[in-house]
Design a protein around this motif. Structure first.
Motif, PDB file in Angstrom:
ATOM      1  N   PRO A 193       0.974  -1.280   0.393  1.00 50.12           N
ATOM      2  CA  PRO A 193       0.048  -0.210   0.123  1.00 50.12           C
ATOM      3  C   PRO A 193       1.180   1.343   0.258  1.00 50.12           C
ATOM      4  O   PRO A 193       1.797   1.633   0.031  1.00 50.12           O
ATOM      5  N   CYS A 194       0.352   2.468  -0.554  1.00 51.15           N
ATOM      6  CA  CYS A 194       1.388   3.467  -0.666  1.00 51.15           C
ATOM      7  C   CYS A 194       0.758   4.662  -0.069  1.00 51.15           C
ATOM      8  O   CYS A 194      -0.513   4.389   0.373  1.00 51.15           O
ATOM      9  N   TRP A 195       0.971   5.506   0.097  1.00 51.24           N
ATOM     10  CA  TRP A 195       0.191   6.546   1.404  1.00 51.24           C
ATOM     11  C   TRP A 195      -0.955   7.302   1.305  1.00 51.24           C
ATOM     12  O   TRP A 195      -1.652   8.011   1.720  1.00 51.24           O
ATOM     13  N   CYS A 196      -1.081   6.784  -0.454  1.00 54.82           N
ATOM     14  CA  CYS A 196      -2.379   7.602  -1.002  1.00 54.82           C
ATOM     15  C   CYS A 196      -3.159   6.602  -0.572  1.00 54.82           C
ATOM     16  O   CYS A 196      -4.570   7.104  -0.748  1.00 54.82           O
ATOM     17  N   GLY A 197      -3.526   5.291  -0.357  1.00 52.11           N
ATOM     18  CA  GLY A 197      -4.468   4.261   0.188  1.00 52.11           C
ATOM     19  C   GLY A 197      -4.472   3.682  -0.943  1.00 52.11           C
ATOM     20  O   GLY A 197      -5.708   2.836  -0.778  1.00 52.11           O
ATOM     21  N   LEU A 198      -3.699   3.860  -1.960  1.00 52.40           N
ATOM     22  CA  LEU A 198      -3.697   2.720  -3.254  1.00 52.40           C
ATOM     23  C   LEU A 198      -2.793   2.048  -3.125  1.00 52.40           C
ATOM     24  O   LEU A 198      -2.071   1.356  -2.211  1.00 52.40           O
ATOM     25  N   ARG A 199      -1.998   1.095  -4.396  1.00 57.13           N
ATOM     26  CA  ARG A 199      -1.246  -0.141  -4.336  1.00 57.13           C
ATOM     27  C   ARG A 199      -0.160  -0.199  -5.463  1.00 57.13           C
ATOM     28  O   ARG A 199      -0.912   0.311  -6.570  1.00 57.13           O
TER      29      ARG A 199
END
Ligand SMILES: [Zn+2]
Length: 346
Positions: A193-199
């Motif tokens: 997971p990225c900090w933006c909430g996506l992957r």
């Protein structure tokens, strides 16, 4: 030149025309730390510049912009006639209404502001506002490195990664303003997971924040290396430039992270080239100073992901970012909006 013949047949000298005052566009780049303003000719020459910290004490960032504009126009006097203002801000913008969205990186005071109306009222000129990388893409396509290109993509790699897309001479803003959000598109579909909430996002692997975060996370699991020493023994002192430097000096952990960043950039080049096949792809921004040296590695990686004929047709420019290009981009935005507007009202 023939002397004009006046009434009564008497010869008189032609009246010497005073050269018309050249019109200029005011370009404003609002950065997280510095706000830069420039007077830009229609040919893209930045003829005067001024800058100031974006957040000086409790001052409204808009006041800083107005002060800088007044300073420049005062300096130019009657030698240049400003006709419009373009502003690039580091965040989402409702360009149609000239309203800044959220979040605006490091400048919360600008979130939700009707910047076009507010500034227009204070300087008495038409004002266009958009995301800074959108403005940069217009600047590179019309006045900069890709001058004359009908299609151009800018990938701006700094703390985060932004992008701007110009296709057939038009800026792609998307149905909900997400056009060009390439920093948070996946380069690894089953990635973490990225900090933006996506992957598996590109920014997770190749942005300044991503590279530093990855190094910190790996140092927690693996034995300390030279990188940790370079950061003064404190993982929170690790920055992307430190990781690049350590990789150059042979640090294994840093080298692996930089290799991964180059592959991620190569995969994104593949996405852009196969998906849009623009005439020009400009890779720029704060972190790109480190990527310039790795150009061969990035391009080698891109050949694994992009169709060879598509890749051969796209000119790829990897260049460090500078404030002058951003200011020119903001001016290009104002020119672009005035053209779009006159097309609409015609
Ligand atoms: Zn992301």
């Amino acid at each position: 030149m023939r002397a004009a013949v006046g009434r009564g047949g008497r010869r008189r000298h032609p009246r010497r025309r005073r050269p018309a005052t050249p019109s200029v566009i005011i370009g404003v780049d609002v950065g997280g730390t510095t706000t830069a303003v420039g007077l830009v000719t229609r040919d893209g020459d930045v003829i005067a510049e001024a800058s100031a910290p974006t957040r000086a004490s409790s001052r409204d960032p808009l006041d800083t912009i107005v002060t800088l504009i007044e300073e420049l126009t005062g300096r130019a006097g009657r030698s240049a006639r400003p006709i419009a203002v373009g502003i690039g801000v580091p965040g989402p913008v409702d360009a149609e209404r000239g309203i800044v969205g959220e979040p605006v990186t490091h400048i919360p005071a600008l979130a939700g502001r009707a910047l076009a109306t507010e500034l227009g009222g204070r300087v008495g000129l038409p004002v266009a506002v958009d995301n800074d990388v959108n403005a940069l893409a217009l600047g590179e396509a019309t006045l900069g490195i890709g001058r004359g290109a009908r299609s151009l993509v800018v990938l701006s790699v700094g703390t985060g990664i932004g992008a701007g897309i110009v296709l057939e001479g038009r800026l792609v803003r998307g149905a909900a303003g997400f056009g060009g959000e390439l920093g948070h598109t996946p380069v690894k579909f089953d990635g973490p997971p990225c900090w933006c909430g996506l992957r598996g996002c590109l920014a997770f692997y190749a942005s300044g924040r991503g590279i530093a975060d990855l190094a910190r996370a790996r140092l927690e699991r693996e034995p300390p290396t030279m990188l940790l020493k370079a950061a003064g023994g404190d993982p929170s002192g690790i920055t992307a430039p430190l990781v690049f430097r350590a990789a150059e000096e042979g640090d294994r952990l840093a080298g692996a992270i930089v290799d991964e960043a180059c592959r991620a950039m190569g995969a994104m080049i593949g996405t852009i080239v196969n998906g849009l096949n623009p005439e020009v792809l400009v890779i720029t921004g704060g972190v790109v100073e480190s990527f310039v040296k790795l150009e061969a590695k990035i391009l080698r990686a891109s050949r694994e992901y992009a169709f060879p004929r598509a890749l051969a047709a796209t000119r790829i420019e990897i260049v460090p970012g500078d404030k002058r290009s951003s200011v020119r981009g903001a001016a290009a935005l104002a020119l672009y909006e005035s053209r779009v507007h006159s097309r609409r009202t015609r």
